[in-house]
Design a protein around this motif. Sequence first.
Motif, PDB file in Angstrom:
ATOM      1  N   THR A   1      20.857  35.166  50.471  1.00 22.04           N
ATOM      2  CA  THR A   1      22.228  34.841  50.834  1.00 22.04           C
ATOM      3  C   THR A   1      22.970  34.368  49.609  1.00 22.04           C
ATOM      4  O   THR A   1      22.421  34.259  48.522  1.00 22.04           O
ATOM      5  N   LEU A   2      24.232  34.122  49.827  1.00 24.85           N
ATOM      6  CA  LEU A   2      25.072  33.812  48.680  1.00 24.85           C
ATOM      7  C   LEU A   2      24.659  32.504  48.028  1.00 24.85           C
ATOM      8  O   LEU A   2      24.513  32.410  46.828  1.00 24.85           O
ATOM      9  N   PHE A   3      24.506  31.510  48.822  1.00 21.71           N
ATOM     10  CA  PHE A   3      24.106  30.229  48.246  1.00 21.71           C
ATOM     11  C   PHE A   3      22.827  29.747  48.894  1.00 21.71           C
ATOM     12  O   PHE A   3      22.840  28.867  49.731  1.00 21.71           O
TER      13      PHE A   3
ATOM     14  N   ASN B   1      26.424  27.343  55.808  1.00 23.38           N
ATOM     15  CA  ASN B   1      25.643  28.575  55.734  1.00 23.38           C
ATOM     16  C   ASN B   1      26.424  29.758  56.280  1.00 23.38           C
ATOM     17  O   ASN B   1      25.896  30.600  56.996  1.00 23.38           O
TER      18      ASN B   1
ATOM     19  N   THR C   1      28.586  32.802  54.776  1.00 25.29           N
ATOM     20  CA  THR C   1      28.959  33.399  53.503  1.00 25.29           C
ATOM     21  C   THR C   1      30.273  34.141  53.657  1.00 25.29           C
ATOM     22  O   THR C   1      30.562  34.744  54.697  1.00 25.29           O
ATOM     23  N   LEU C   2      31.077  34.049  52.661  1.00 26.91           N
ATOM     24  CA  LEU C   2      32.345  34.755  52.665  1.00 26.91           C
ATOM     25  C   LEU C   2      32.277  36.023  51.841  1.00 26.91           C
ATOM     26  O   LEU C   2      33.285  36.704  51.665  1.00 26.91           O
ATOM     27  N   ALA C   3      31.086  36.294  51.301  1.00 26.03           N
ATOM     28  CA  ALA C   3      30.971  37.452  50.430  1.00 26.03           C
ATOM     29  C   ALA C   3      31.282  38.711  51.211  1.00 26.03           C
ATOM     30  O   ALA C   3      30.766  38.935  52.303  1.00 26.03           O
TER      31      ALA C   3
END
Lengths: 1270, 225
Positions: B56-58, A641, A643-645
Amino acid sequence: MTLTEKLREKISRAFYNHGLLCASYPIPIILFTGLCIVACCYPLLKLPLPGTGPVEFTTPVKDYFPPPVDPDHKQGEPSEQPEWYVGAPVAYIQQIFVKSSVSPWHKDLLAVDVFRSPLSRAFQLVEEIRNHVLRDSSGTRSLEDVCLQVTDLLPGLRKLRNVLPEHGCLLLSPGNFWQNDRERFHADPDIIGTIHQHEPKTLQTSATLKDLLFGVPGKYSGVSLYTRRRMVSYTITLVFRQYHAKFLGNLRGRLMLLHPSPNCSLRAESLVHVHFKEEIGIAELIPLVTTYIILFAYIYFSTRKIDMVKSKWGLALAAVVTVLSSLLMSVGLCTLFGLTPTLNGGEIFPYLVVVIGLENVLVLTKSVVSTPVDLEVKLRIAQGLSNESWSIMKNVATELGIILIGYFTLVPAIQEFCLFAVVGLVSDFFLQMLFFTTVLSIDIRRMELADLNKRLPPEACLPHAKPLGRTARHERSSALRPSTPHTITLQPSSFRNLRLPKRLRVVYFLARTRLAQRLIMAGTVVWIGILVYTDPAGLRTYLAAQVTEQSPLGEGALAPVPVPSGVLPASHPDPAFSIFPPDPPKPAENQTSLREPPGPVGPAEGVPDSPGPEVTWGPEDEELWRKLSFRHWPTLFSYYNITLAKRYISLLPVIPVTLRLNPREALEGRHPQDGQSAWPPLGPGPAYSGLWETNPKGPGGTQAHRDITLYKVAALGLAAGIVLVLLLLCLYRVLCPRNYGQPGRPGRRKRGELPCDDYGYAPPETEIVPLVLRGHLMDIECLASDGMLLVSCCLAGHVCVWDAQTGDCLTRIPRPGQRQDSGVGSVFEAQESWERLSDGGKGGPEESGDSPPLQLHHRGPLPPSLFEDQPDLTSLIDTNFSAQSRLQPPEPTQPEPRHRAGCGRAPDTRGYDFSLLVQRVYQEERLPPSPALPLASEEEGAASPEKGPSPVWAPSADGSIWSLELQGSLVVVGRSSGRLEVWDAIEGGLCCSSEEVSSGITALVFLDRRIVAARLNGSLDFFSLETHTALSPLQFRGAPGRGSVPTSPVYSSSGLVACRLTHTVPCAHQKPITALKAAAGRLVTGSQDHTLRVFRLEDSCCLFTLQGHSGAVTTVYIDQTMVLASGGQDGAICLWDVLTGSRVSHMFAHRGDVTSLTCTASCVISSGLDDLISIWDRSTSIKLYSIQQDLGCGASLGVISDNLLVTGGQGCVSFWDLNYGDLLQTVYLGKSSEAQPARQILVLDNSAIVCNFGSELSLVYVPSVLEKLD
Amino acid sequence: MAEGKTELSGPKKCGPYISSVTSRSVNLMIRGVVLFLIGVFLALVLNLLQIQRNVTLFPPDVIASIFSSAWWVPPCCGTASAVIGLLYPCIDRHLGEPHKFKREWSSVMRCVAVFVGINHASAKVDFDNNIQLSLTLAALSIGLWWTFDRSRSGFGLGVGIAFLATLVTQLLVYNGVYQYTSPDFLYVRSWLPCIFFAGGITMGNIGRQLALYECKVIAEKSHQE
């Protein structure tokens, strides 16, 4: 003139000139526009490609420090560092790259041995790393202090809990498969199975667990039974939270000391920072997709309105190109002037397109195509442009105003959007004016050419004998063209009828729209696309690689020297090729473990030991992580959990570790089950081992394996698709057995092939035997009827009068031979006498028992001994009788001499003798009642034609019959010689004639004792019929049976009828009058001079001259409700208001001439040379639907009632429901008429339909219609 | 049946197509269902647009987030849109001023796109303060009405709908049934009326077009040729 009007005029003029310019120089203008577009789009090249691929930035390792959070040092060199390089990265990733091989390779080693013991060394390495402690002045630091501590995995990933570390350092190695437990590993009999147990079953393999733990792409790992390169490589991935240079250096040094890599050329100088962009998740994708769907719907609905052009698709494409390139130009221009787009282009794009819109383009197209077709293309474009100039300008101004208002909201995002939109609007206007207009002009020009080509053939085969623009029915029938079945080409499907069961309608709907096929196709395409995109070796990684490479910052990170591995020998002295890492001290013993480079080793037969693969380190090893999926790191972090965004990670230079194992170690590590030939040793023969050596970098086994899977799946999918299509085909065949949807059926429709409507619904086929009226020898040209009687005239010039109810032939008026010679009154008598004669002949003993009219059917094989057969001869031998009769001996007995005799005025003596004879016959004949004729007279009469057929009736100066009208019992005949004749239909006598003018009568109207003749020279003659005795209703009718009350007064011919010319309009039209109709006290003429004129019938006064056609008027319709419709050679139909003379509507109906035109209360029915019958809504001028006719039957249509239409086909007539366009019934008219197309249909009052099949007339009663009407 | 037909859409334009096939009530029902579906779809999509910032992204529950709002919201929106879409042509008819302005599907599509765009802007564009946001959205909504409707009845109905819907939302929020993350004005977001107004205009446009479509069936088909 107000300012607005001035402005308007100026704009209009400017647009006009501009249109002329565009249409005159299309190619230069298009080239110029293209150059403009390219020039404006050029700045776009500088923009980074939109994409979600990671971006890289490289910094040297030496004195690296994490960038400060606050980007205050920006003024230094802004171009040097990307914007995202701010603050500490999410993590530092240290990969320890292990390459390991068993050497020397022993012959009796198993394939498992290639990787079993090398993998087992991973545990030892992990232990070493975990226990590594840096001791220096500041104290001790262990791995736990600097590494990234992770917490729980995401709840959805519980099955990975055993494999991925939790609550501790994020340290990944292949050992994680066995929970970092060496005992488990040694106890595992199936290593490959363990490794692959978490592999996804599908093809979606972006970043699998195996990739994560091995840290190298699957095909490089070498953990496979089929690998040819007996070298195993994997990484141990360490993730650090903070950059601790000393600790890292220490670790690197120790590892390299413990496991030296002798010929390592890795430079380990740079730190690569990888920035990940925000990825589009499903949550964002759905609104995005929705907006795009709306956009496409908008484009679809807009471009659908493009009509009446040559290539709809071409213009639609041009419209879309206009909008898109204007957007590109807008972005390009904005970039050029220094605006950096910050908005997400993909998101705002649909809105920009919608704001700019396609409206102007469509308005332009519509305006241009609605200009008169006969104008020059240039002028059409110019006119169309200038017509719409004001509205276009107003539109643009309004939109600009709205957008400018938006600009003053002072919200940066909206301002940017508005800026783009404004520039886009302006460039769109520019492109519309230059690009689209020019494309439109080219299109219109093409359409005109195509029209010309299409219209030429029918005109070319028009007969020269007739200068009139009459319908060329006969000629066209000979032209070979595949006939098309009756189909209604356009129909609203669901609102039409309920005749079909719902189930069938659904099926038909599916079949008609090919819904299933299209869905399958679309699905396949999408699926293939997904496959291509998500395949690890596919587009996605390729694109990512492209993006990475194209980013200018990433290039520096790539090693410039592509040194292939294996060519670099261990003791290569060239320092340029082997740059050793400077920091780790090179141990001395590494030289001992080196072997000679293999070189080209042939098949080493009998050699027990083959040299192990050389463990080499090339520059490509440094960047091995690049070969990983670009989702590798985001996937790894997303498991926790994180995020690398919009954040970045830093990749530390890899630490190379070389492990060399000797066969003994390999054998020690072997699992007991390994030897049980679960996997036979690789390379049973030396040839294989040799192959390994010579081709150490052959395709990896896994790769081949995956390829095979791919192919399998593809083949399976293909097979499934084929099966589905076949299934659908079968379904289609079963459910739609009829031949629907095959427009180009070859040949003419066979019997049993039914005309059908849109659903393939063919109504019940019926066959009736019509009353066939035979008697004409050549094709029937003119037909007229007043409901009771039917007059027909064939090409040979015979006129037959038939009883419309019984089909009896009442009178035959043959082609007159020497009309000029005989007086008017006398001919009348002679004609009557001939009529009696023929009647008598029919009733003669030879054919006793047959009623006269029906004999016509059976008379074919009989010898030509009767008067009735004389027409046969006349048409066969078509000579000039008037010339020959003078030259030849009087033997030939012809009716004409007899007639002359009857009237007792024979100009030349030769004919006189003969006429005496005939007169005698005639007198004898008259005496007895008709059924019982004396034999002698019969023989006399019959003998006459046998004497010689040569001097038969000829085309005299009287000319052929061009027009025919019937009312009451009077037949009015207009001839090409300009002679107007009034015949008595019953008696068959000429009542009167008039031939003042020698110009041919092209059209006639006979209405209420008034005759109007239109002539070839454009003049119009009004005659009135005067009878000296009072006209009494005629008692005699052929069959009084089911006749309705005649609509017009029936005059007996007893009184003397005189025809008086009351008025002449000498120059009603400049060119021949082609159409003439009268109703409601008005007379309408249509001429080849493109105009129509409306006259009042009473006083022959011209009321209006109607101009609106751009071609010769071919057909005119007027009815009691004062509706006037006209059709012309330009394919247009005009509806007029007769009261005011204004044009109500104008529609382009046909490609080619409009051949006939009828109106009902609600619709206009037109037929054209294109063999289409089109039904139009009368009030809105909207085309309801059209019916494709058989070849040559284009003009055959009739309206029975307000909602019943009859059309003719090949040997059949079809009944259509006018309101719904349903085919109600198709009636085949006997077998004999099968091949003949019905060229003309005349509807009689009593619902009999007269069809013209060549030389025959068929009288059809419509039983259902009769019931309906009665 | 036939008189219903003529009453529905004027005697001149319509052929007797519909009268033979669908009675007025069936017609109405079909239109209602179509409008309902459109409303539900738009509600889901726009809801997603509003919440996607926090995704969130995932996220493990991407699909669940589509339905993250209360289950009854989309059906309510659907029902409301069906009512509005049927109300607009009905009022047009009763007022006796048939809507003539830009009655084409392309225009309707444009309208829908602008509506989604307004929502998009309200969700994504960072405004300085709420007043600015509200004013911008109000201007955009009026612009939408001016561009695609321009009828007094449309404006009146739109305002009425906006008022009513805001009131209902207010009541709901007040009673704690529904809640916004950051109410800025008396428990509701102040831009809500603008969105409701634009939505009303949009659904009215669609409804009018659907009502018109019956008559224009013929025309559409012939245009397709």
